[in-house]
Structure formats: C-alpha cells, structure tokens
Design a protein around this motif. Sequence first.
Motif, PDB file in Angstrom:
ATOM      1  N   ALA A   1     -35.579 -10.468  -0.825  1.00 11.51           N
ATOM      2  CA  ALA A   1     -35.133  -9.770  -2.029  1.00 11.51           C
ATOM      3  C   ALA A   1     -36.027  -8.583  -2.346  1.00 11.51           C
ATOM      4  N   SER A   2     -37.317  -8.701  -2.060  1.00 10.86           N
ATOM      5  CA  SER A   2     -38.250  -7.594  -2.303  1.00 10.86           C
ATOM      6  C   SER A   2     -37.968  -6.423  -1.375  1.00 10.86           C
TER       7      SER A   2
ATOM      8  N   GLU B   1     -30.941   4.381 -17.245  1.00  9.02           N
ATOM      9  CA  GLU B   1     -30.402   3.131 -17.754  1.00  9.02           C
ATOM     10  C   GLU B   1     -29.763   2.304 -16.646  1.00  9.02           C
ATOM     11  N   GLN B   2     -29.089   2.975 -15.698  1.00  6.12           N
ATOM     12  CA  GLN B   2     -28.440   2.249 -14.609  1.00  6.12           C
ATOM     13  C   GLN B   2     -29.472   1.523 -13.752  1.00  6.12           C
ATOM     14  N   LEU B   3     -30.583   2.198 -13.452  1.00  7.88           N
ATOM     15  CA  LEU B   3     -31.610   1.556 -12.632  1.00  7.88           C
ATOM     16  C   LEU B   3     -32.273   0.410 -13.390  1.00  7.88           C
ATOM     17  N   LEU B   4     -32.497   0.588 -14.696  1.00 13.18           N
ATOM     18  CA  LEU B   4     -33.066  -0.492 -15.498  1.00 13.18           C
ATOM     19  C   LEU B   4     -32.169  -1.725 -15.468  1.00 13.18           C
ATOM     20  N   GLN B   5     -30.869  -1.512 -15.575  1.00 12.19           N
ATOM     21  CA  GLN B   5     -29.928  -2.625 -15.540  1.00 12.19           C
ATOM     22  C   GLN B   5     -29.958  -3.333 -14.180  1.00 12.19           C
ATOM     23  N   ARG B   6     -30.011  -2.555 -13.128  1.00 10.09           N
ATOM     24  CA  ARG B   6     -29.964  -3.137 -11.777  1.00 10.09           C
ATOM     25  C   ARG B   6     -31.245  -3.926 -11.475  1.00 10.09           C
ATOM     26  N   THR B   7     -32.403  -3.397 -11.913  1.00 11.54           N
ATOM     27  CA  THR B   7     -33.645  -4.138 -11.674  1.00 11.54           C
ATOM     28  C   THR B   7     -33.710  -5.390 -12.550  1.00 11.54           C
TER      29      THR B   7
ATOM     30  N   ILE C   1     -34.187  -9.345 -11.026  1.00 12.14           N
ATOM     31  CA  ILE C   1     -35.166 -10.381 -11.366  1.00 12.14           C
ATOM     32  C   ILE C   1     -34.494 -11.573 -12.046  1.00 12.14           C
ATOM     33  N   ALA C   2     -33.451 -11.320 -12.834  1.00 11.49           N
ATOM     34  CA  ALA C   2     -32.744 -12.429 -13.480  1.00 11.49           C
ATOM     35  C   ALA C   2     -32.116 -13.347 -12.444  1.00 11.49           C
TER      36      ALA C   2
ATOM     37  N   GLN D   1     -33.327 -17.552 -11.588  1.00  6.03           N
ATOM     38  CA  GLN D   1     -32.415 -18.694 -11.624  1.00  6.03           C
ATOM     39  C   GLN D   1     -32.351 -19.440 -10.296  1.00  6.03           C
ATOM     40  N   GLY D   2     -32.994 -18.899  -9.266  1.00  6.87           N
ATOM     41  CA  GLY D   2     -32.889 -19.482  -7.938  1.00  6.87           C
ATOM     42  C   GLY D   2     -33.809 -20.667  -7.724  1.00  6.87           C
ATOM     43  N   THR D   3     -33.471 -21.476  -6.729  1.00  9.82           N
ATOM     44  CA  THR D   3     -34.246 -22.669  -6.409  1.00  9.82           C
ATOM     45  C   THR D   3     -35.674 -22.318  -6.009  1.00  9.82           C
ATOM     46  N   GLU D   4     -35.831 -21.266  -5.217  1.00 12.48           N
ATOM     47  CA  GLU D   4     -37.155 -20.913  -4.720  1.00 12.48           C
ATOM     48  C   GLU D   4     -38.095 -20.548  -5.862  1.00 12.48           C
TER      49      GLU D   4
END
Length: 268
Positions: free
Chosen positions: A210-211, A225-231, A235-236, A240-243
């Motif tokens: 993911a990194s 704003e678009q980049l802020l939303q995508r980043t 991370i969200a 939520q992931g198992t790892e």
Amino acid sequence: MDYQFLQLDIQQQRATVWLNRGELHNAFNSQLIAELHHCFDALNNREDIRVVILAGRGKSFSAGADLNWMKQAGQASPEENQADALKLAKMLQRIATLKQPTIARVHGVALGGGMGLAAACDICIASDNAQFATSEVRLGLAPSTISPYVIRAIGARQAYRYFLTAERISAEQAEKLGLVHEVTTLEQLDCKIDELIQAILLGGPFAQHASKQLIDLVAGQSIDEQLLQRTAQHIAMLRQGTEAKQGLNAFLNKQRPEWTQATQQQGS
C-alpha cells in the motif's frame, strides 16, 4: 519454468533474481526480457516472498540491450518493432509495480536498459565500482522505455543533461542524483542489502504494498482537496484491515506482529 538467462535463488522470505549472461555483461535480448517478465510475474503471486533482489552475475549488473537484438528489431516491420519495444516497457513496469519491495544490487556497469532496471526497483544499492549511463544517444537512439523510471529517480532537469551527453555516472554521483540510495564496497554490498532486508521484514507486507501505491498516488500531485480525500481514504482503508489491527495490538501489548514470526523462527 526453466530459465535460460536467469537464475532464481529463493532463501527463506527473499528471492534473488540473477541476470545470467555474465559473458555479455548481462545484456538483454527478447528472451531475457520475456524471462524477467515471467519471473517477476510469478514472484508477485507468491505470499511467502517478502523481498526481491535483482542482481547480475559476472563483472556487471547489466550493460543494457544486446546490440545485435536491437539491430534485428530495427530491421523488422514497424508493427513488429513496436511490439518488441512494448515487451521491454511492460517488463520494466512489471518490476516497478511488484507488490513486494525490490532492491537492485548494482556492481560494475549499469548502462542504458541496465540503468533502467536499477531505476525501476524500489531501492538501489551500488558498489563503489558501479557506473551508470543513459548511453542511447551515442547509438542514435533515445532512452525511451526506461525514461519513466530514470526521470522519476533523478528528475527532469538532470535527465536533460545525462540523456543528451550519455556521460558515465559514478556510483558516488548517482547517489547524489537520487538514483542510488547507498554506496558501499563490493565486499560489503551483500551485507548492506541484508541490513535492508531485515528492516523490510519488520514491516507489514500489505502495508508495504500500500505504501508503494501511495507514492504513485501522491508524487507530483498538487496538495488540494482531492488529494487530501484520497490520502484520507487510503489510511482509513488500512486502519480497518486485519494487518493493521494485528500490528497495533501487537505494539500496544509489546508483542511481535504475526508477519515477523516467520522471520524470528527462521533465525532461531
């Protein structure tokens, strides 16, 4: 698959892909390109491999394209010529987008396409005898398929100089340009790579993939704003992931996360 021009060495959680045309300084032709693409494609599907090292047998990492192959490609039909070049471009993309971290182990020369291979890997460690060059203009060519990765590494301004002059770039200068992350002696090259591998194995494999995707998402983009939303979405999704849940719980409880347990067992 049995490879003619590659050697694949798998030990524990690492895979070393050796270019194995040492007598020709690991110059690549259509067969070697196909083998590299197949090999990295197969490694991308393996959950037991955490890091991939690209290295060269003999005196050099890679002298780039085999000139006899390039000459034959130039004499083919325009459609065949372009299809042949696209195979090289797709092979470099396969290396650059591998889910596992990749390390280029560079010694001797890395010229033309060899410099492209080094730039396509996530990390490049070079011996102090290494030399790089985008040497294509001296053959009446241009560093076309390697350009996305070399420009990503050294920037457009430096690319203007080295694409046009085809000067040899020392390992020390390549480090200053950003192509090489660290320079060491030939004798210490594998020790330095081992240090990096141990650091990589402490990270979560999904988080590392993911990194890598995150860098492609963010690099060169305006902070709007678009980049802020995508980043924020990025991370969200990870939280939520198992790892991530395993990693955070392990840290808070002063334990080792699951992904390091295999490494710990192999080292015991």
